[in-house]
Design a protein around this motif. Sequence first.
Motif, PDB file in Angstrom:
ATOM      1  N   ARG A  21       0.744  -1.086   0.092  1.00 54.42           N
ATOM      2  CA  ARG A  21      -0.062   0.018   0.041  1.00 54.42           C
ATOM      3  C   ARG A  21       0.874   1.125  -0.104  1.00 54.42           C
ATOM      4  NH1 ARG A  21      -5.045  -1.411   0.657  1.00 54.42           N
ATOM      5  NH2 ARG A  21      -5.682  -3.095   1.903  1.00 54.42           N
ATOM      6  N   ASN A  24       2.714   1.550  -3.139  1.00 51.24           N
ATOM      7  CA  ASN A  24       1.696   2.068  -4.202  1.00 51.24           C
ATOM      8  C   ASN A  24       1.706   3.595  -4.131  1.00 51.24           C
ATOM      9  OD1 ASN A  24       1.619  -0.293  -5.387  1.00 51.24           O
ATOM     10  ND2 ASN A  24      -0.337  -0.988  -4.623  1.00 51.24           N
ATOM     11  N   SER A  28       2.011   5.901  -7.547  1.00 51.52           N
ATOM     12  CA  SER A  28       0.834   6.401  -7.943  1.00 51.52           C
ATOM     13  C   SER A  28       0.926   8.082  -8.091  1.00 51.52           C
ATOM     14  CB  SER A  28      -0.422   6.122  -7.254  1.00 51.52           C
ATOM     15  OG  SER A  28      -0.338   6.308  -6.071  1.00 51.52           O
TER      16      SER A  28
END
Length: 456
Positions: A21, A24, A28
């Motif tokens: 998480r 990411n 992102s």
Amino acid sequence: MAKIQVGIPQGTRDFSTDIVRKRNYIFSTVRSVFELYGFQPLETPTMENIETLMGKYGEEGDKLIFKVLNNGLGDPKNLEKSKAAFENVLNGKNDKNLTERALRYDLTIPFARYVAMNHAQLTFPFKRYQIQPVWRADRPQKGRYREFYQCDADVVGSYSLLNEVELANIYAEVFSQLKIDVEIRINNRKILAGLAELCGGADKMMDITIAIDKLDKIGLEKVKEELATRGLQENQVARIEQYLSIEGSNEEKLQQLTELMGDNETAKKGIEEITYVLNYAAIAGNSKLVTDFTLARGLNYYTGTIFEVKAKNVQMGSIGGGGRYDDLTGLFGVPNLPGVGISFGVDRIYDVMEELKLFPEAVQTGTQVLFFNLGDAESRKAFELAQQLRGKGVRCELYHELAKFDKQFKYAEKKAIPFIVIIGSKELEEGTCVIKDLKKSEQFALKQNELQNFSF
RNA sequence: GAGGCUGUAGCUCAGUCGGUUAGAGCGCAAGUUUGUGGCACUUGAGGCCGUGGGUUCGAAACCCAUCAGCCUCCCCA
């Protein structure tokens, strides 16, 4: 029962759910900023033909390339060939009959290969970004793995310094979004080249850059020693010392540098370029750029601007770097395509953010709502309501079986689920449900048909 | 490629001079408490002491080998 020995290859990692998480979140953020500046995604295969990679990273690099064994080596009809090939490899030669593929070692060479293969179709300048793992047969140690991610953005087919400005702004934007306080160090290889011309000649440039690149690590005195052993005269070393001691604001440093370099044309060009980049970046409000004439960067294919990003308030090597290079695709038979690119060191960025506790809490929230399971009829209702909430984009789950409150609470706690919804026999009868905010430890009842309008 | 350190419970680690039944904390399970978690207390499960050999009456401990992990240099991200 005998224990089966399990493990993963040296230098590789499993990323557990919470780590994925957080990673990411970094990916992102970087990706969205790349897109914001007009860069397009590219992915290349895990494996390349071995000759695409060999010889591109120097002698050391060749040793660190993971080679993939061919299939069918033991097939009787290949046996003779395989044995001969193995002989060759033992003698230090490569042999396609044994291995013709290798794992990608970085993203730059595969990108160059891609551009060379597709240059007729591409629109130039071609701006691509690429986020993929790469592999190196290096000995693992702190912050260093055999499998790790690279995160690159490059522009090919343009000499414009606007590209440098945009890339510098991408750095500033990404780190501002991630809330990491950074210093973007900038230098220009032409300045270093000019320095070399003034101190022992252009052919001394490699020696000089290698030595001053170590300044951080070994200190001024050792650098001077190294320069001397690399064949520089006393007065030349003195000049380099003067060069290394330039200090002040960007303007002051450039002023001092201009005086020191006199009318050396190469250096003048470098100073001109760096000034251009600084001025344009300032227009965009980018105040993170710091000139650092001691910045050299090891990679010797850089020819113009070079960058390196350093996080403030934390002991850590550079978390990003890049620069301009000429003729990226020349190696693959397509000449005259200049490029400039940057790279983010995701693993180190992760470590910095972990150390400074910069990951927002929301990043670590998976499921937002847990419905308690308090019986057959009750859980059927909960199931129905959970489906409704999912329709509204709320991440929720129903506890998988009837269990004591205690147990269901602990599950929510461990998974860091912020809200629970309780539907017991009483609520079922009344058509209500109880929402409990676990962080605030507050709870209240709500009509079941109003649940989907609640903002979690 | 060179060197250093560490392998004991799911995790982090104690384990004295080589001595009998290998411990702690956390975590896990159950209970105190069948509709309100986090706290506390009680109880319990969980170990080829990395692997193989050697020394010894006796080895988790000492020696050798081996495997694995971590770290440093080189190089790099």
